[in-house]
Every structure is written in structure tokens, then in C-alpha cells.
Design a protein around this motif. Structure first.
Motif, PDB file in Angstrom:
ATOM      1  N   LEU A   1       5.804   1.768   8.849  1.00 17.45           N
ATOM      2  CA  LEU A   1       6.537   2.360   7.737  1.00 17.45           C
ATOM      3  C   LEU A   1       5.945   1.912   6.407  1.00 17.45           C
ATOM      4  O   LEU A   1       5.759   2.727   5.503  1.00 17.45           O
ATOM      5  CB  LEU A   1       8.022   1.998   7.822  1.00 17.45           C
ATOM      6  N   ARG A   2       5.628   0.641   6.299  1.00 21.09           N
ATOM      7  CA  ARG A   2       5.001   0.148   5.060  1.00 21.09           C
ATOM      8  C   ARG A   2       3.663   0.844   4.811  1.00 21.09           C
ATOM      9  O   ARG A   2       3.344   1.207   3.676  1.00 21.09           O
ATOM     10  CB  ARG A   2       4.802  -1.363   5.142  1.00 21.09           C
ATOM     11  N   LEU A   3       2.876   1.013   5.861  1.00 18.77           N
ATOM     12  CA  LEU A   3       1.588   1.697   5.712  1.00 18.77           C
ATOM     13  C   LEU A   3       1.766   3.148   5.267  1.00 18.77           C
ATOM     14  O   LEU A   3       1.039   3.637   4.405  1.00 18.77           O
ATOM     15  CB  LEU A   3       0.809   1.669   7.027  1.00 18.77           C
ATOM     16  N   LYS A   4       2.739   3.824   5.849  1.00 21.03           N
ATOM     17  CA  LYS A   4       2.995   5.221   5.494  1.00 21.03           C
ATOM     18  C   LYS A   4       3.437   5.325   4.032  1.00 21.03           C
ATOM     19  O   LYS A   4       2.973   6.181   3.290  1.00 21.03           O
ATOM     20  CB  LYS A   4       4.057   5.806   6.422  1.00 21.03           C
ATOM     21  N   LYS A   5       4.320   4.421   3.597  1.00 20.38           N
ATOM     22  CA  LYS A   5       4.779   4.444   2.208  1.00 20.38           C
ATOM     23  C   LYS A   5       3.617   4.153   1.253  1.00 20.38           C
ATOM     24  O   LYS A   5       3.513   4.771   0.200  1.00 20.38           O
ATOM     25  CB  LYS A   5       5.914   3.451   2.001  1.00 20.38           C
ATOM     26  N   LEU A   6       2.754   3.221   1.625  1.00 21.86           N
ATOM     27  CA  LEU A   6       1.593   2.922   0.797  1.00 21.86           C
ATOM     28  C   LEU A   6       0.665   4.128   0.726  1.00 21.86           C
ATOM     29  O   LEU A   6       0.163   4.474  -0.344  1.00 21.86           O
ATOM     30  CB  LEU A   6       0.847   1.698   1.346  1.00 21.86           C
ATOM     31  N   GLN A   7       0.447   4.779   1.841  1.00 24.80           N
ATOM     32  CA  GLN A   7      -0.396   5.975   1.885  1.00 24.80           C
ATOM     33  C   GLN A   7       0.158   7.053   0.951  1.00 24.80           C
ATOM     34  O   GLN A   7      -0.599   7.698   0.218  1.00 24.80           O
ATOM     35  CB  GLN A   7      -0.457   6.507   3.313  1.00 24.80           C
ATOM     36  N   GLU A   8       1.453   7.224   0.949  1.00 22.23           N
ATOM     37  CA  GLU A   8       2.079   8.238   0.105  1.00 22.23           C
ATOM     38  C   GLU A   8       1.966   7.910  -1.388  1.00 22.23           C
ATOM     39  O   GLU A   8       1.941   8.803  -2.217  1.00 22.23           O
ATOM     40  CB  GLU A   8       3.551   8.404   0.496  1.00 22.23           C
ATOM     41  N   ARG A   9       1.866   6.621  -1.710  1.00 23.77           N
ATOM     42  CA  ARG A   9       1.773   6.200  -3.115  1.00 23.77           C
ATOM     43  C   ARG A   9       0.334   5.981  -3.588  1.00 23.77           C
ATOM     44  O   ARG A   9       0.108   5.643  -4.749  1.00 23.77           O
ATOM     45  CB  ARG A   9       2.537   4.886  -3.298  1.00 23.77           C
ATOM     46  N   ARG A  10      -0.623   6.167  -2.725  1.00 24.92           N
ATOM     47  CA  ARG A  10      -2.018   5.819  -3.034  1.00 24.92           C
ATOM     48  C   ARG A  10      -2.517   6.437  -4.331  1.00 24.92           C
ATOM     49  O   ARG A  10      -3.196   5.780  -5.125  1.00 24.92           O
ATOM     50  CB  ARG A  10      -2.934   6.229  -1.888  1.00 24.92           C
ATOM     51  N   SER A  11      -2.196   7.672  -4.574  1.00 29.46           N
ATOM     52  CA  SER A  11      -2.694   8.332  -5.793  1.00 29.46           C
ATOM     53  C   SER A  11      -1.976   7.862  -7.063  1.00 29.46           C
ATOM     54  O   SER A  11      -2.439   8.129  -8.164  1.00 29.46           O
ATOM     55  CB  SER A  11      -2.564   9.848  -5.658  1.00 29.46           C
ATOM     56  N   GLU A  12      -0.884   7.148  -6.902  1.00 30.59           N
ATOM     57  CA  GLU A  12      -0.081   6.712  -8.045  1.00 30.59           C
ATOM     58  C   GLU A  12      -0.374   5.286  -8.487  1.00 30.59           C
ATOM     59  O   GLU A  12       0.104   4.863  -9.546  1.00 30.59           O
ATOM     60  CB  GLU A  12       1.411   6.809  -7.697  1.00 30.59           C
ATOM     61  N   ILE A  13      -1.116   4.529  -7.681  1.00 29.52           N
ATOM     62  CA  ILE A  13      -1.370   3.124  -8.008  1.00 29.52           C
ATOM     63  C   ILE A  13      -2.868   2.884  -8.143  1.00 29.52           C
ATOM     64  O   ILE A  13      -3.692   3.679  -7.682  1.00 29.52           O
ATOM     65  CB  ILE A  13      -0.759   2.178  -6.952  1.00 29.52           C
ATOM     66  N   SER A  14      -3.200   1.782  -8.781  1.00 31.32           N
ATOM     67  CA  SER A  14      -4.613   1.454  -8.983  1.00 31.32           C
ATOM     68  C   SER A  14      -5.253   1.024  -7.667  1.00 31.32           C
ATOM     69  O   SER A  14      -4.564   0.637  -6.718  1.00 31.32           O
ATOM     70  CB  SER A  14      -4.746   0.320  -9.999  1.00 31.32           C
ATOM     71  N   ALA A  15      -6.560   1.089  -7.626  1.00 32.50           N
ATOM     72  CA  ALA A  15      -7.295   0.677  -6.432  1.00 32.50           C
ATOM     73  C   ALA A  15      -7.039  -0.800  -6.120  1.00 32.50           C
ATOM     74  O   ALA A  15      -6.925  -1.183  -4.951  1.00 32.50           O
ATOM     75  CB  ALA A  15      -8.790   0.925  -6.624  1.00 32.50           C
ATOM     76  N   GLU A  16      -6.914  -1.612  -7.157  1.00 35.80           N
ATOM     77  CA  GLU A  16      -6.655  -3.037  -6.961  1.00 35.80           C
ATOM     78  C   GLU A  16      -5.273  -3.269  -6.341  1.00 35.80           C
ATOM     79  O   GLU A  16      -5.118  -4.066  -5.416  1.00 35.80           O
ATOM     80  CB  GLU A  16      -6.761  -3.798  -8.286  1.00 35.80           C
ATOM     81  N   ASP A  17      -4.271  -2.560  -6.858  1.00 40.10           N
ATOM     82  CA  ASP A  17      -2.923  -2.693  -6.304  1.00 40.10           C
ATOM     83  C   ASP A  17      -2.879  -2.196  -4.860  1.00 40.10           C
ATOM     84  O   ASP A  17      -2.222  -2.791  -4.005  1.00 40.10           O
ATOM     85  CB  ASP A  17      -1.904  -1.923  -7.148  1.00 40.10           C
ATOM     86  N   TYR A  18      -3.582  -1.110  -4.603  1.00 45.87           N
ATOM     87  CA  TYR A  18      -3.640  -0.567  -3.246  1.00 45.87           C
ATOM     88  C   TYR A  18      -4.226  -1.604  -2.291  1.00 45.87           C
ATOM     89  O   TYR A  18      -3.671  -1.863  -1.219  1.00 45.87           O
ATOM     90  CB  TYR A  18      -4.464   0.721  -3.223  1.00 45.87           C
ATOM     91  N   MET A  19      -5.345  -2.192  -2.668  1.00 44.79           N
ATOM     92  CA  MET A  19      -6.003  -3.176  -1.804  1.00 44.79           C
ATOM     93  C   MET A  19      -5.140  -4.422  -1.623  1.00 44.79           C
ATOM     94  O   MET A  19      -5.087  -4.991  -0.531  1.00 44.79           O
ATOM     95  CB  MET A  19      -7.377  -3.554  -2.349  1.00 44.79           C
ATOM     96  N   THR A  20      -4.451  -4.832  -2.671  1.00 50.05           N
ATOM     97  CA  THR A  20      -3.570  -5.995  -2.574  1.00 50.05           C
ATOM     98  C   THR A  20      -2.457  -5.729  -1.575  1.00 50.05           C
ATOM     99  O   THR A  20      -2.169  -6.556  -0.704  1.00 50.05           O
ATOM    100  CB  THR A  20      -2.970  -6.336  -3.951  1.00 50.05           C
TER     101      THR A  20
END
Length: 68
Positions: free
Chosen positions: A25-44
Motif C-alpha cells: 500500500l505504501r508503494l502504491k501511494k508513493l507511485q501515485e504521488r511520484r509526479s508531485e514530489i521531487s526526485a530526492e523525496d521520492y528516493m528517500t
């Protein structure tokens, strides 16, 4: 399946006590927000999810028939 559908599935199958489903679920939510957050935040966040997944260890040992 989006995060809302996955959350409903987890809830309907009493999956809240299954940490591997919560990681999904966390991975799916992160995937859905990927375009809204910075690459650094995504990787963190991805690194944090990966760390939590790896800390589950071999949780399935002895209950293979129940979870697979």
C-alpha cells in the motif's frame, strides 16, 4: 488497482495485520504521488519503504500455506 482499492482489499481480508500488504500500500501511494514530489523525496521515501520491507525478514516461514 489504485491505492483506494488496495486499501479496501486489505481491510476486507483483515490484512491490516499483514505488514507485507501495508508495504504494498505504501508503494502504491508513493507511485501515485511520484509526479508531485521531487526526485530526492521520492528516493528517500522509497529507501524507507525498502528498509521496512527488508526488516520483515522471512516472515512466511511456517505459514506458507496461509499466505501464498
Amino acid at each position: 488497482m489504485d491505492s483506494k482499492e488496495l486499501a479496501k482489499y486489505i481491510e476486507a481480508t483483515d490484512g491490516i495485520s499483514k505488514p507485507w500488504l501495508l508495504v504494498q500500500l505504501r508503494l502504491k501511494k508513493l507511485q501515485e504521488r511520484r509526479s508531485e514530489i521531487s526526485a530526492e523525496d521520492y528516493m528517500t521515501e522509497l529507501t524507507d519503504i525498502h528498509k521496512d520491507l527488508m526488516s520483515l525478514g522471512e516472515w512466511w516461514l511456517g505459514i506458507e500455506d496461509e499466505v501464498f
